[in-house]
Design a protein around this motif. Structure first.
Motif, PDB file in Angstrom:
ATOM      1  N   GLY A 262       0.824  -1.140   0.032  1.00 12.48           N
ATOM      2  CA  GLY A 262       0.024  -0.028  -0.067  1.00 12.48           C
ATOM      3  C   GLY A 262       0.984   1.148  -0.033  1.00 12.48           C
ATOM      4  N   VAL A 263       0.647   2.198  -0.781  1.00  8.72           N
ATOM      5  CA  VAL A 263       1.222   3.469  -0.804  1.00  8.72           C
ATOM      6  C   VAL A 263       0.311   4.408  -0.303  1.00  8.72           C
ATOM      7  CG1 VAL A 263       2.271   5.352  -2.119  1.00  8.72           C
ATOM      8  CG2 VAL A 263       2.566   2.797  -2.688  1.00  8.72           C
ATOM      9  N   ILE A 264       0.600   5.096   0.809  1.00  5.25           N
ATOM     10  CA  ILE A 264      -0.461   6.138   1.371  1.00  5.25           C
ATOM     11  C   ILE A 264       0.263   7.496   1.495  1.00  5.25           C
ATOM     12  CG2 ILE A 264       0.223   5.697   3.768  1.00  5.25           C
ATOM     13  CD1 ILE A 264      -2.806   5.509   4.289  1.00  5.25           C
ATOM     14  N   GLY A 265      -0.796   8.550   1.304  1.00  2.00           N
ATOM     15  CA  GLY A 265       0.011   9.949   1.484  1.00  2.00           C
ATOM     16  C   GLY A 265      -1.056  10.864   1.275  1.00  2.00           C
ATOM     17  N   GLN A 266      -0.850  12.146   1.711  1.00  6.76           N
ATOM     18  CA  GLN A 266      -1.944  13.229   1.308  1.00  6.76           C
ATOM     19  C   GLN A 266      -2.017  13.639  -0.143  1.00  6.76           C
ATOM     20  OE1 GLN A 266      -0.936  16.252   3.951  1.00  6.76           O
ATOM     21  NE2 GLN A 266      -2.079  15.315   5.685  1.00  6.76           N
ATOM     22  N   SER A 267      -3.055  14.298  -0.529  1.00  7.01           N
ATOM     23  CA  SER A 267      -3.449  14.630  -1.840  1.00  7.01           C
ATOM     24  C   SER A 267      -2.152  15.419  -2.385  1.00  7.01           C
ATOM     25  CB  SER A 267      -4.726  15.677  -1.633  1.00  7.01           C
ATOM     26  OG  SER A 267      -5.106  15.918  -3.083  1.00  7.01           O
TER      27      SER A 267
ATOM     28  N   GLU B 286      -6.819   5.589   2.770  1.00  7.38           N
ATOM     29  CA  GLU B 286      -7.399   5.155   4.044  1.00  7.38           C
ATOM     30  C   GLU B 286      -6.622   4.168   4.568  1.00  7.38           C
ATOM     31  OE1 GLU B 286     -11.986   4.287   2.880  1.00  7.38           O
ATOM     32  OE2 GLU B 286     -10.574   4.354   1.135  1.00  7.38           O
ATOM     33  N   MET B 287      -6.352   4.557   5.758  1.00  4.43           N
ATOM     34  CA  MET B 287      -5.555   3.855   6.666  1.00  4.43           C
ATOM     35  C   MET B 287      -6.034   2.408   6.950  1.00  4.43           C
ATOM     36  SD  MET B 287      -2.599   4.698   8.020  1.00  4.43           S
ATOM     37  CE  MET B 287      -1.544   5.927   7.348  1.00  4.43           C
ATOM     38  N   ASP B 288      -7.561   2.359   6.965  1.00  4.37           N
ATOM     39  CA  ASP B 288      -8.310   0.928   7.271  1.00  4.37           C
ATOM     40  C   ASP B 288      -7.903  -0.013   6.085  1.00  4.37           C
ATOM     41  OD1 ASP B 288      -9.471   1.505   9.438  1.00  4.37           O
ATOM     42  OD2 ASP B 288     -11.326   2.037   8.635  1.00  4.37           O
ATOM     43  N   VAL B 289      -7.737   0.654   4.832  1.00  6.80           N
ATOM     44  CA  VAL B 289      -7.373  -0.192   3.600  1.00  6.80           C
ATOM     45  C   VAL B 289      -5.952  -0.895   3.802  1.00  6.80           C
ATOM     46  CG1 VAL B 289      -6.633  -0.279   1.278  1.00  6.80           C
ATOM     47  CG2 VAL B 289      -8.704   1.213   1.875  1.00  6.80           C
ATOM     48  N   VAL B 290      -4.963  -0.228   4.401  1.00  4.60           N
ATOM     49  CA  VAL B 290      -3.856  -0.739   4.691  1.00  4.60           C
ATOM     50  C   VAL B 290      -3.850  -1.732   5.806  1.00  4.60           C
ATOM     51  CG1 VAL B 290      -1.406  -0.216   5.627  1.00  4.60           C
ATOM     52  CG2 VAL B 290      -2.679   1.448   4.169  1.00  4.60           C
ATOM     53  N   LYS B 291      -4.615  -1.503   6.666  1.00  3.37           N
ATOM     54  CA  LYS B 291      -4.691  -2.362   7.923  1.00  3.37           C
ATOM     55  C   LYS B 291      -5.446  -3.609   7.426  1.00  3.37           C
ATOM     56  CE  LYS B 291      -5.758   0.175  12.106  1.00  3.37           C
ATOM     57  NZ  LYS B 291      -6.987   0.716  12.696  1.00  3.37           N
TER      58      LYS B 291
ATOM     59  N   ALA C 231       2.840   3.747  11.608  1.00  2.00           N
ATOM     60  CA  ALA C 231       2.532   2.883  12.767  1.00  2.00           C
ATOM     61  C   ALA C 231       1.525   3.800  13.611  1.00  2.00           C
ATOM     62  CB  ALA C 231       3.560   2.553  13.598  1.00  2.00           C
ATOM     63  N   SER C 232       1.880   5.211  14.021  1.00  2.06           N
ATOM     64  CA  SER C 232       0.956   5.914  14.843  1.00  2.06           C
ATOM     65  C   SER C 232      -0.365   6.143  14.083  1.00  2.06           C
ATOM     66  CB  SER C 232       1.641   7.024  15.038  1.00  2.06           C
ATOM     67  OG  SER C 232       2.991   7.154  15.608  1.00  2.06           O
ATOM     68  N   ALA C 233      -0.367   6.282  12.763  1.00  2.00           N
ATOM     69  CA  ALA C 233      -1.569   6.407  12.117  1.00  2.00           C
ATOM     70  C   ALA C 233      -2.441   5.303  11.819  1.00  2.00           C
ATOM     71  CB  ALA C 233      -1.048   7.000  10.710  1.00  2.00           C
ATOM     72  N   LEU C 234      -1.638   4.153  11.980  1.00  4.25           N
ATOM     73  CA  LEU C 234      -2.448   2.991  11.608  1.00  4.25           C
ATOM     74  C   LEU C 234      -3.213   2.587  13.040  1.00  4.25           C
ATOM     75  CD1 LEU C 234      -0.173   0.494   9.738  1.00  4.25           C
ATOM     76  CD2 LEU C 234      -2.551   0.984   9.130  1.00  4.25           C
ATOM     77  N   PHE C 235      -2.490   2.911  14.347  1.00  3.28           N
ATOM     78  CA  PHE C 235      -2.929   2.474  15.565  1.00  3.28           C
ATOM     79  C   PHE C 235      -2.971   3.700  16.313  1.00  3.28           C
ATOM     80  CE2 PHE C 235      -1.647  -1.348  13.797  1.00  3.28           C
ATOM     81  CZ  PHE C 235      -2.829  -2.248  13.950  1.00  3.28           C
ATOM     82  N   PRO C 236      -3.870   4.663  16.228  1.00  2.78           N
ATOM     83  CA  PRO C 236      -3.596   6.113  16.961  1.00  2.78           C
ATOM     84  C   PRO C 236      -4.024   5.713  18.437  1.00  2.78           C
ATOM     85  CG  PRO C 236      -5.517   6.035  15.464  1.00  2.78           C
ATOM     86  CD  PRO C 236      -4.767   4.654  15.063  1.00  2.78           C
ATOM     87  N   VAL C 237      -3.313   6.197  19.308  1.00  4.52           N
ATOM     88  CA  VAL C 237      -3.661   6.266  20.491  1.00  4.52           C
ATOM     89  C   VAL C 237      -3.558   7.448  21.118  1.00  4.52           C
ATOM     90  CG1 VAL C 237      -3.240   3.682  21.417  1.00  4.52           C
ATOM     91  CG2 VAL C 237      -1.200   5.433  21.245  1.00  4.52           C
ATOM     92  N   ALA C 238      -4.625   7.919  21.677  1.00  5.80           N
ATOM     93  CA  ALA C 238      -4.454   9.420  22.271  1.00  5.80           C
ATOM     94  C   ALA C 238      -4.464   9.404  23.786  1.00  5.80           C
ATOM     95  CB  ALA C 238      -5.780  10.126  21.937  1.00  5.80           C
ATOM     96  N   GLY C 239      -4.361  10.547  24.313  1.00  5.82           N
ATOM     97  CA  GLY C 239      -4.360  10.443  25.784  1.00  5.82           C
ATOM     98  C   GLY C 239      -3.359  11.419  26.324  1.00  5.82           C
TER      99      GLY C 239
END
Ligand SMILES: Nc1ncnc2c1ncn2[C@@H]1O[C@H](COP(=O)(O)OP(=O)(O)OP(=O)(O)O)[C@@H](O)[C@H]1O
Ligand SMILES: [Mg+2]
Length: 357
Positions: free
Chosen positions: A35-40, A206-211, A243-251
């Protein structure tokens, strides 16, 4: 299966120059979904169009299945023929399907075979076989206008497979589809990848596609690949944006004098017992600020953000303990209050992270 080396594309239009690709080195292994991901505007479409030479690279090379396509491009009629042949072994799927509305579904799938000069009988046999493969055997005589978006994309995929490609390229194949249809198309791509040993290079935002279907991924920014690797390796890479975008953890930390840690774990890693063991052993209160657990390529992976009382210096021993359990630990630096408002709008990955020493 696909290698680009120093791939550069500069568009020149009305005296202006746009560098869409700026030295891209990509390595896609045989049989993987990449998968290749990136902004417009990052250069994703330019990359995929250069990979099948729909767009001539300004410099650099593209090798597909061991053949240097850039060497064939524009070198006389014989090389032109070889390039067309090489290209027919690369399937391409488009966001807006690109079906011919005046042709039936079957005739759309037969089109690439007509161009390759195959006989009517052979074309028909192959088209019907492919329509069966994508679950549309009963729609052969229908016209594109009579199909749903998901069905149209299945026709697009069947057509892309007509030349028995080893490689399938897909540019945002699911972004015009609803979430449920997206899932069914992704499942189809995954099945084709497994059944036919097809190498798939896909572009998505879409990160979900990569996931859900990618074995490996690359993040593009301003015409460059800034991160790449297998998804599981990326998850274990300190400070990986993907990795952070695939599994965002906030807090956020609950106050001053706290240490916040991001823990990455894979497989059957029993994180929960480790955390309670840590609390017992060192008699400290641990808060879980956030967690994300998912399955990537059948492997359970996740991230958890926890908070320990005291500063980093006070927690060197507990952090060492977590490391010894085979967990991957990053400290999350807390921001000054003045910067915090600015950070609300940004992705969690924008938080400054530094691997704990
Ligand atoms: N034919 C063209 N002529 C001039 N500039 C172009 C051309 N095609 C793309 N560009 C420019 O090249 C850059 C990269 O475009 P590209 O289409 O590869 O981005 P992308 O990552 O696919 O974006 P999106 O997610 O919006 O599809 C952009 O700045 C774009 O304006
Ligand atoms: Mg694009």
């Amino acid at each position: 299966m696909i290698t680009t080396s120093g791939l550069t594309k500069v568009y020149r239009s009305r005296g202006r120059e746009v560098t869409a690709l700026d030295g891209v080195d990509l390595h896609v292994r045989e049989g993987e979904v990449y998968g290749v991901i990136g902004q417009s505007g990052a250069g994703k479409s330019s990359l995929i169009r250069c990979v099948n030479l729909l767009e001539r690279p300004t410099s650099g090379t593209v090798t597909v299945a061991g053949q240097d396509l850039t060497a064939l491009a524009g070198r006389g009629p014989r090389a032109g023929r070889e390039l067309r042949q090489a290209r027919s072994r690369i399937g391409m799927v488009f966001q807006h399907f690109n079906l011919l509305s005046s042709r039936t579904v079957q005739d759309n799938v037969e089109l690439p075979l007509e161009i390759l000069g195959r006989s009517g009988k052979e074309r028909s046999r192959k088209a019907l076989e492919l329509l069966d493969l994508v679950g549309l055997a009963d729609k052969a005589k229908a016209y594109p206008a009579q199909l749903s978006g998901g069905q149209k994309q299945r026709v697009g995929i069947a057509r892309a497979l007509a030349g028995d490609p080893k490689v399938l390229l897909s540019d945002e194949a699911t972004s015009a589809l609803d979430p449920e249809t997206t899932r069914s198309i992704l499942t189809l791509l995954r099945d084709l990848n497994r059944q036919l040993g097809l190498t798939v290079l896909l572009i998505t935002h879409e990160m979900d596609v990569v996931k859900s279907i990618c074995d490996s991924a690359a993040l593009m920014e301003h015409g460059r690949v800034v991160e790449s690797g297998t998804v599981t390796d990326l998850l274990a890479t300190p400070g990986s944006e993907l990795a952070s975008a695939l599994f965002p953890v906030a807090g956020e930390a609950s106050g001053d004098n706290r240490t916040v840690l991001d823990i990455t774990f894979q497989g059957e890693s029993a994180t929960q017992p480790v955390i309670s063991q840590l609390a017992r052993t060192y008699n400290i209160d641990i808060s879980i600020l956030g967690a994300a657990i998912d399955t990537v390529g059948g492997l359970q992976v996740g991230r958890m953000r926890i908070e320990l009382p005291g500063r980093y210096e006070d927690n060197v021993v507990p952090i060492g303990f977590l490391r010894e359990q085979g967990l991957h630990i990053e400290t999350v630096e807390q921001t000054e209050p003045a910067q915090q408002t600015q950070q609300v709008d940004r992705a969690p990955s924008a938080l400054v992270k530094e691997e704990a020493k």
